[in-house]
Design a protein around this motif. Structure first.
Motif, short mmCIF file in Angstrom:
data_model
loop_
_atom_site.label_atom_id
_atom_site.label_comp_id
_atom_site.label_asym_id
_atom_site.label_seq_id
_atom_site.Cartn_x
_atom_site.Cartn_y
_atom_site.Cartn_z
N ASP A 41 24.59 -4.09 -2.93
CA ASP A 41 24.86 -2.65 -2.88
C ASP A 41 25.78 -2.31 -1.71
O ASP A 41 26.67 -1.46 -1.82
N LEU A 42 25.58 -2.99 -0.57
CA LEU A 42 26.45 -2.77 0.58
C LEU A 42 27.88 -3.17 0.25
O LEU A 42 28.84 -2.46 0.60
N LEU A 43 28.05 -4.30 -0.45
CA LEU A 43 29.39 -4.74 -0.85
C LEU A 43 30.03 -3.73 -1.80
O LEU A 43 31.23 -3.44 -1.71
N PHE A 44 29.23 -3.18 -2.73
CA PHE A 44 29.73 -2.15 -3.64
C PHE A 44 30.27 -0.95 -2.86
O PHE A 44 31.35 -0.43 -3.14
N ARG A 45 29.49 -0.51 -1.88
CA ARG A 45 29.86 0.68 -1.11
C ARG A 45 31.13 0.46 -0.29
O ARG A 45 31.90 1.39 -0.07
N MET A 46 31.32 -0.76 0.19
CA MET A 46 32.49 -1.07 1.01
C MET A 46 33.74 -1.31 0.18
O MET A 46 34.86 -1.22 0.69
N SER A 47 33.57 -1.60 -1.10
CA SER A 47 34.69 -1.96 -1.97
C SER A 47 35.35 -0.72 -2.57
O SER A 47 34.71 0.32 -2.75
N SER A 48 36.62 -0.86 -2.89
CA SER A 48 37.34 0.22 -3.59
C SER A 48 37.29 0.03 -5.11
O SER A 48 37.80 0.87 -5.86
N VAL A 49 36.66 -1.07 -5.56
CA VAL A 49 36.57 -1.34 -7.00
C VAL A 49 35.79 -0.22 -7.68
O VAL A 49 34.74 0.21 -7.22
N GLY A 50 36.36 0.28 -8.80
CA GLY A 50 35.66 1.31 -9.55
C GLY A 50 35.89 2.72 -9.03
O GLY A 50 35.24 3.66 -9.48
N LYS A 51 36.84 2.88 -8.10
CA LYS A 51 37.07 4.20 -7.50
C LYS A 51 38.53 4.61 -7.71
O LYS A 51 39.44 3.81 -7.58
N VAL A 52 38.73 5.87 -8.02
CA VAL A 52 40.07 6.42 -8.24
C VAL A 52 40.76 6.61 -6.88
O VAL A 52 40.13 7.04 -5.91
N ASP A 53 42.05 6.29 -6.83
CA ASP A 53 42.78 6.45 -5.58
C ASP A 53 42.88 7.92 -5.19
O ASP A 53 42.73 8.82 -6.01
N GLU A 54 43.14 8.18 -3.91
CA GLU A 54 43.09 9.54 -3.37
C GLU A 54 44.11 10.48 -4.03
O GLU A 54 43.81 11.65 -4.26
N LYS A 55 45.29 9.96 -4.34
CA LYS A 55 46.33 10.80 -4.94
C LYS A 55 45.87 11.37 -6.28
O LYS A 55 45.95 12.59 -6.52
N HIS A 56 45.37 10.51 -7.15
CA HIS A 56 44.96 10.97 -8.47
C HIS A 56 43.65 11.76 -8.40
O HIS A 56 43.42 12.66 -9.22
N ALA A 57 42.80 11.46 -7.42
CA ALA A 57 41.58 12.24 -7.23
C ALA A 57 41.92 13.68 -6.86
O ALA A 57 41.28 14.64 -7.32
N ALA A 58 42.95 13.83 -6.03
CA ALA A 58 43.38 15.18 -5.63
C ALA A 58 43.95 15.94 -6.82
O ALA A 58 43.70 17.15 -6.98
N GLU A 59 44.71 15.25 -7.67
CA GLU A 59 45.25 15.88 -8.87
C GLU A 59 44.13 16.33 -9.79
O GLU A 59 44.19 17.41 -10.40
N ALA A 60 43.09 15.51 -9.91
CA ALA A 60 41.96 15.84 -10.78
C ALA A 60 41.27 17.11 -10.33
O ALA A 60 40.84 17.93 -11.16
N ASP A 61 41.17 17.31 -9.02
CA ASP A 61 40.50 18.51 -8.48
C ASP A 61 41.23 19.79 -8.88
O ASP A 61 40.61 20.84 -9.05
N LYS A 62 42.55 19.70 -9.02
CA LYS A 62 43.34 20.88 -9.35
C LYS A 62 43.16 21.32 -10.81
O LYS A 62 43.36 22.49 -11.13
N GLU A 63 42.79 20.37 -11.67
CA GLU A 63 42.83 20.64 -13.10
C GLU A 63 41.47 20.86 -13.75
O GLU A 63 41.39 21.18 -14.93
N SER A 64 40.41 20.67 -12.99
CA SER A 64 39.08 20.79 -13.61
C SER A 64 38.10 21.45 -12.66
O SER A 64 38.35 21.58 -11.46
#
Length: 332
Positions: A41-64
């Motif tokens: 679980d610690l490795l999961f939390r430290m990894s970026s696997v399965g997570k959307v990058d910041e640029k597209h996450a910011a775009e998502a916030d604008k549209e929903s």
């Protein structure tokens, strides 16, 4: 000189304490999966696997927009988020119910929220559900909770503006296995009875399945060696509550052997460098033999859950394919 002796004694005591702790953890790990689960679980939390990058996450916030942490049950883990377009008409929206990944022992609906926001912006109610994790909770509880969440969505459909006659079950990694198994049970009452979870909705209500990087045949995964073998056997022990992998529940959780021609249209994806991809290909091939409409996408040279790294062209292609797939299966 006496000061050095005192410091030396403290260092020795510290080293003895650390060694004793290591021995205790090793012994503990023989009787419980929890020490290894904590590490994973610690490795999961430290990894970026399965997570959307910041640029597209910011775009998502604008549209929903969303309503978060809605309780679909009484348990602490029984909450869900509902993401919808910021601008929507009066018609009820088709529903995407997404089960997050994390090896059945980790992960959270917040991990996939940015991705769900992107889907929601295209005209859907994208629902991320939380569920109880191993080793505190065992199979088939997450399947029961998936059903409970969908029942709650049905009961609250008018308030949320949902069309629960147009549901797509979706998931990533372990969540893909849970979602696929739930859908398989919908089309096979005998299988549902065997698992001990009888879905509360009609098979006709689920119009599609969208599945990323799933382990659809735990029997094969448990034969892995090295670090992958350690990982799979740890999460298997945590999820099933047993180290006996001859347990009939292992075969029971193998979705590929329980597919029927009643399975809905499916988009299934994985990366060529993911050790689970062989299972995805067998899963897709089995559906195709049964006459089910399948849209597979196997990314070249990419690893587990590449789909969320939208800085990659192939991940963007999967998102585009997902938009087309969803539009097709949810068409009125």
């Amino acid at each position: 000189m006496s000061v050095l002796r005192v410091v030396g004694r403290w260092i020795l005591r510290f080293l003895i304490a650390v060694l004793a702790l290591i021995v205790a953890v090793v012994i503990w790990a023989q009787f419980s999966p929890r020490p290894s689960v904590i590490a994973i679980d610690l490795l999961f939390r430290m990894s970026s696997v399965g997570k959307v990058d910041e640029k597209h996450a910011a775009e998502a916030d604008k549209e929903s927009t969303g309503r978060t942490d809605l309780a679909y049950g009484e348990g602490d883990d029984e909450t869900l988020d509902v993401w919808t377009p910021r601008e929507r008409g009066s018609e009820p929206l088709p529903v995407i119910v997404w089960v997050h990944g994390g090896g059945w022992i980790g992960g959270d609906k917040s991990d996939i929220a940015p991705y769900l926001k992107l889907l929601a912006a295209k005209g859907y109610a994208a629902v991320g559900i939380d569920y109880s994790l191993g080793p505190d909770t065992h199979y088939p509880v997450p399947l029961r909770q998936t059903d409970k969440a969908i029942v709650w969505l049905e009961k609250n459909a008018d308030d949320l503006g949902l069309d629960t006659d147009r549901i797509v079950l979706a998931g990533d990694s372990a969540g893909a296995q849970i979602a696929a198994q739930y859908v398989a049970m919908l089309g096979d009452a005998r299988y549902a009875k065997e698992v001990g979870v009888e879905p509360s909705i009609s098979p006709d209500q689920v119009v599609g399945a969208l599945l990323h990087s799933g382990p659809y045949d735990p029997r094969k995964a448990l034969k892995a060696s090295g670090a992958m073998g350690w990982f799979v056997r740890t999460v298997g022990w945590a999820y099933l509550g047993t180290k006996d992998f001859d347990d009939p529940r292992v075969e029971q959780a193998t979705v590929t052997t329980h597919l029927t021609d009643g399975f809905p249209s499916t988009l299934v994806t994985a990366g060529d460098d993911d050790p689970l991809t062989a299972q995805g290909k067998e899963f897709a091939a089995t559906l195709k033999k049964l006459g089910v409409e399948v849209k597979p996408y196997w990314a070249k040279g990419l690893f587990h859950e590449f789909q969320f790294d939208l800085s990659d062209a192939q991940a963007q292609q999967v998102l585009t394919e997902s938009y087309s797939f969803l539009a097709k299966v949810t068409a009125p």
